[in-house]
Design a protein around this motif. Structure first.
Motif: not given
Ligand code: UDP
Ligand code: MG
Length: 314
Positions: A191-220
């Motif tokens: 394992i290597v630890k790293f500090e998450v940086r701030e995004r320089e440009e653009g926006v994160s692609k995650w919405s709450a709905k996408a995250l819930i779908k992602y979580a359910m699908s991965n658990i299943a």
């Protein structure tokens, strides 16, 4: 000179970040003397990402650009990158530079020491909203439990030996979860630890709905435990049935069986909801099985841009 490193950069609407990422990687890896290629995977971006990738491939050092016919998601982009990378060692990182390129050098040195998987683990989760932190925390608690691995601060930032990449590419499932599958395959891991940086440009692609779908699908995708909950729920209802059934019979034989109408209504509602929730869980797994047996490809590539270093390439 050491062995060649392939760096996979999945990109969705990242026109501003492509060149920055390329420059940062060439600088850091160049200074460390690590021969490398960059694999840009444009995940069906709707902005100018593909044009920038094509230019980056023409002008920069050794690189490959892959363009999807539409947006297939980061998982698909990572697997397309793995399939097209030809280095002896392969790294996956976000192209928004939230994963620091300097860490790649540290990872590469560990790989040279014989580790087959070098996992990037977030030292802290960076700046996220409280709601996001809590829900991500819950999701990773469940995922850690079902996969038997510590996923709490896991990320997609990893370096893998060719053996591991080949093993991942033999997995037949359509619904992949790279973060967990790369541990599932085994191999000598560090394992290597790293500090998450701030995004320089653009926006994160995650919405709450996408995250819930992602979580359910991965658990299943990793556990069938919810299906067992259905059976446990049935047992619990059976226990209640025995108790209430006894009481009802006693009342019947003692001649006072008329009251208890509210109990009947409550029981019908309760059992009705338990059955519907159970059917929902079974239905969800059924839909996942259906998705898998259709055997559709994980992604469709519409264009490829390639540049090999003169002298050693094709
Ligand atoms: N990404 C992708 N396809 C998608 C969504 C995201 O390839 O459908 C890429 C994105 O371009 C970035 C990485 O995945 O390089 C991480 O995405 P993002 O920064 O939006 O996620 P976060 O860092 O907020 O978790
Ligand atoms: Mg990001």
């Amino acid at each position: 000179m050491g062995a060649k490193l392939s760096v996979i950069l999945p990109a969705y609407n990242e026109e501003k970040m492509i060149r920055k990422a390329q420059e940062a990687l060439n600088k850091v890896l160049g200074e460390a003397g690590i021969p490398h290629e960059i694999v840009f995977v444009d995940d069906g971006s709707t902005d100018g990402t593909w044009e920038v990738v094509c230019r980056a491939c023409e002008e920069g050092a050794e690189s490959v650009g892959i363009h999807f016919s539409r947006n297939f998601g980061k998982e698909a982009a990572i697997f397309a990158g793995l399939a097209h990378a030809d280095g002896a060692v392969v790294a996956v990182m976000d192209c928004d530079l939230q994963h620091p390129p300097e860490t790649l050098v540290e990872m590469y040195r560990l790989w040279e020491q014989g580790y087959e998987i070098v996992e990037g683990v977030k030292a802290s989760r960076g700046r996220e909203s409280l709601a996001h932190k809590c829900s991500a925390g819950l999701f990773y608690k469940i995922m850690s439990k079902v996969t038997g691995m510590d996923m709490q601060n896991a990320s997609d930032f990893k370096m893998m030996d060719r053996k591991v990449v080949d093993a991942l590419l033999t997995l037949p499932e359509r619904n992949t979860f790279f973060r967990a599958l790369s541990s599932w395959v085994g191999y000598k891991t560090v394992i290597v630890k790293f500090e998450v940086r701030e995004r320089e440009e653009g926006v994160s692609k995650w919405s709450a709905k996408a995250l819930i779908k992602y979580a359910m699908s991965n658990i299943a995708g990793f556990t069938s435990f919810p299906l067992q909950i259905v059976a446990f729920g049935g047992l619990a209802v059976l226990t209640v049935t025995v108790v209430l059934g006894g009481q009802t019979l006693v009342k019947y034989f003692s001649g006072s069986a008329i009251e208890g109408f509210s109990t009947v209504i409550l029981l019908i509602l309760f059992i009705g909801s338990v059955i519907m929730i159970s059917l929902g869980i079974i239905g969800y797994y059924l839909s996942k099985i259906y998705d898998e047996i259709k055997q559709r490809p994980r992604y469709i590539i519409s264009e490829i841009a390639k540049k090999k270093d003169e002298g050693k390439g094709e």
